[in-house]
Design a protein around this motif. Sequence first.
Motif, PDB file in Angstrom:
ATOM      1  N   ALA A 229     131.894  75.320 153.198  1.00 10.81           N
ATOM      2  CA  ALA A 229     131.686  75.827 154.559  1.00 10.81           C
ATOM      3  C   ALA A 229     132.987  76.351 155.154  1.00 10.81           C
ATOM      4  CB  ALA A 229     131.107  74.723 155.441  1.00 10.81           C
ATOM      5  N   HIS A 230     134.096  75.664 154.872  1.00 12.31           N
ATOM      6  CA  HIS A 230     135.393  76.149 155.333  1.00 12.31           C
ATOM      7  C   HIS A 230     135.873  77.325 154.478  1.00 12.31           C
ATOM      8  CE1 HIS A 230     135.321  72.183 157.210  1.00 12.31           C
ATOM      9  NE2 HIS A 230     136.272  72.589 158.016  1.00 12.31           N
TER      10      HIS A 230
ATOM     11  N   LEU B  64     132.888  80.737 164.335  1.00 11.04           N
ATOM     12  CA  LEU B  64     133.114  79.324 164.014  1.00 11.04           C
ATOM     13  C   LEU B  64     131.985  78.425 164.490  1.00 11.04           C
ATOM     14  CD1 LEU B  64     136.921  78.950 164.832  1.00 11.04           C
ATOM     15  CD2 LEU B  64     135.854  79.360 162.619  1.00 11.04           C
ATOM     16  N   PHE B  65     131.404  78.743 165.663  1.00  9.25           N
ATOM     17  CA  PHE B  65     130.452  77.812 166.272  1.00  9.25           C
ATOM     18  C   PHE B  65     129.077  78.397 166.532  1.00  9.25           C
ATOM     19  CE2 PHE B  65     134.751  76.540 167.667  1.00  9.25           C
ATOM     20  CZ  PHE B  65     134.819  75.330 167.001  1.00  9.25           C
TER      21      PHE B  65
ATOM     22  N   LEU C 122     131.525  76.649 160.861  1.00  5.78           N
ATOM     23  CA  LEU C 122     131.945  75.251 160.829  1.00  5.78           C
ATOM     24  C   LEU C 122     130.812  74.295 161.170  1.00  5.78           C
ATOM     25  CD1 LEU C 122     135.490  75.341 162.461  1.00  5.78           C
ATOM     26  CD2 LEU C 122     134.823  75.683 160.076  1.00  5.78           C
ATOM     27  N   MET C 123     129.746  74.802 161.780  1.00  4.51           N
ATOM     28  CA  MET C 123     128.649  73.949 162.222  1.00  4.51           C
ATOM     29  C   MET C 123     127.497  73.874 161.225  1.00  4.51           C
ATOM     30  SD  MET C 123     129.419  72.639 165.253  1.00  4.51           S
ATOM     31  CE  MET C 123     131.061  72.398 164.527  1.00  4.51           C
ATOM     32  N   VAL C 124     127.335  74.919 160.405  1.00  5.71           N
ATOM     33  CA  VAL C 124     126.154  74.987 159.543  1.00  5.71           C
ATOM     34  C   VAL C 124     126.115  73.836 158.542  1.00  5.71           C
ATOM     35  CG1 VAL C 124     127.258  76.511 157.846  1.00  5.71           C
ATOM     36  CG2 VAL C 124     124.761  76.537 158.125  1.00  5.71           C
ATOM     37  N   ILE C 125     127.282  73.323 158.149  1.00  2.00           N
ATOM     38  CA  ILE C 125     127.302  72.193 157.215  1.00  2.00           C
ATOM     39  C   ILE C 125     126.658  70.963 157.853  1.00  2.00           C
ATOM     40  CG2 ILE C 125     129.619  71.463 157.927  1.00  2.00           C
ATOM     41  CD1 ILE C 125     128.063  71.205 154.402  1.00  2.00           C
TER      42      ILE C 125
ATOM     43  N   GLY D  15     125.414  76.415 168.108  1.00  2.00           N
ATOM     44  CA  GLY D  15     125.778  75.663 166.904  1.00  2.00           C
ATOM     45  C   GLY D  15     126.090  74.205 167.174  1.00  2.00           C
ATOM     46  N   PRO D  16     127.052  73.905 168.067  1.00  2.00           N
ATOM     47  CA  PRO D  16     127.347  72.510 168.372  1.00  2.00           C
ATOM     48  C   PRO D  16     126.156  71.756 168.955  1.00  2.00           C
ATOM     49  CG  PRO D  16     129.146  73.914 169.093  1.00  2.00           C
ATOM     50  CD  PRO D  16     128.034  74.816 168.669  1.00  2.00           C
ATOM     51  N   SER D  17     125.319  72.431 169.744  1.00  9.07           N
ATOM     52  CA  SER D  17     124.144  71.764 170.317  1.00  9.07           C
ATOM     53  C   SER D  17     123.174  71.333 169.219  1.00  9.07           C
ATOM     54  CB  SER D  17     123.429  72.705 171.298  1.00  9.07           C
ATOM     55  OG  SER D  17     124.269  73.070 172.375  1.00  9.07           O
TER      56      SER D  17
END
Length: 287
Positions: free
Chosen positions: A50-51, A129-130, A204-207, A254-256
């Motif tokens: 993912a990174h 990223l998000f 960074l969030m999909v993982i 993404g973060p949500s």
Amino acid sequence: MSLDVLWSPFVEFTFMRRALFGGAALALSAAPLGVFLILRRMSMMGDAIAHGILPGIAVAFMLAGFSLWAMTLGGLVAGLGMAALAAAVTRGTGLRADASLAALYPISLAGGVLLLGLAGRQLDLMHVLFGSALAVDRSTLVAMLTVSGCSLMVTILLFPWLRLGSLDPGFLRGVSRFGPPAYGLFLGLVVINLVIGFQAIGALMVIGLMMLPAAAARFWSRDLRVILLLAALLAGLSVWFGLLISFYASLASGPSIVLMAGAFYVFSVIAGPVHGLSRQSSFVLHE
């Protein structure tokens, strides 16, 4: 409170429907792969990939502009390259695989962020990223549905080899020549799901959508098929409720979504009947 709040945003706004359909499709294909990553003790591999896709996305954007297919191809090449490089370092030096990945993925992350920064204001770094629900346009939705559908079908076809490889990789290599190709296809599926999900969920969030529902599902059953179905269900619910939180609270999608998946994971750790904390506590009290 009216139950309309649970679906009215998806009825009223096209961008919310696209994000829901694309995220749900990704959930169905990515979460089962997370189950197999956990069973094979390869969780760090998913995180590293993912990174690792970031430099590929950045280079593709600098060369071809904001092209979904170019950025997907760039991320795919970079992700597979990360996995191959980690494997080469492990074989050549004797360093543990998790140590190789832990050393390589910060390098990829830093390089990707710097390259994205060089792209200037043409590309929103926070979006990459998000994630952003607004980013899922019609072409992106079609790509997500296509990739997720194909990935799910290939996973179903590979299920016998993935199941045996998760239990005993050495035995699989001894009884079937298709073991190594199946493993390669599996890694390819992991990479393509992580790459296609960066638009809505973020690189960074999909993982989190891949791993958290998979980890949560293991607290509810010992049957692999049930675990796979539960992981997909929990991932889909995470997308639905996460998008609602994002919409009503004006937060990044993404973060949500990942925080919703994290909530399901915490609840599973506490209340799950298979090694859950409440189960162990009641057993101790009974004793």
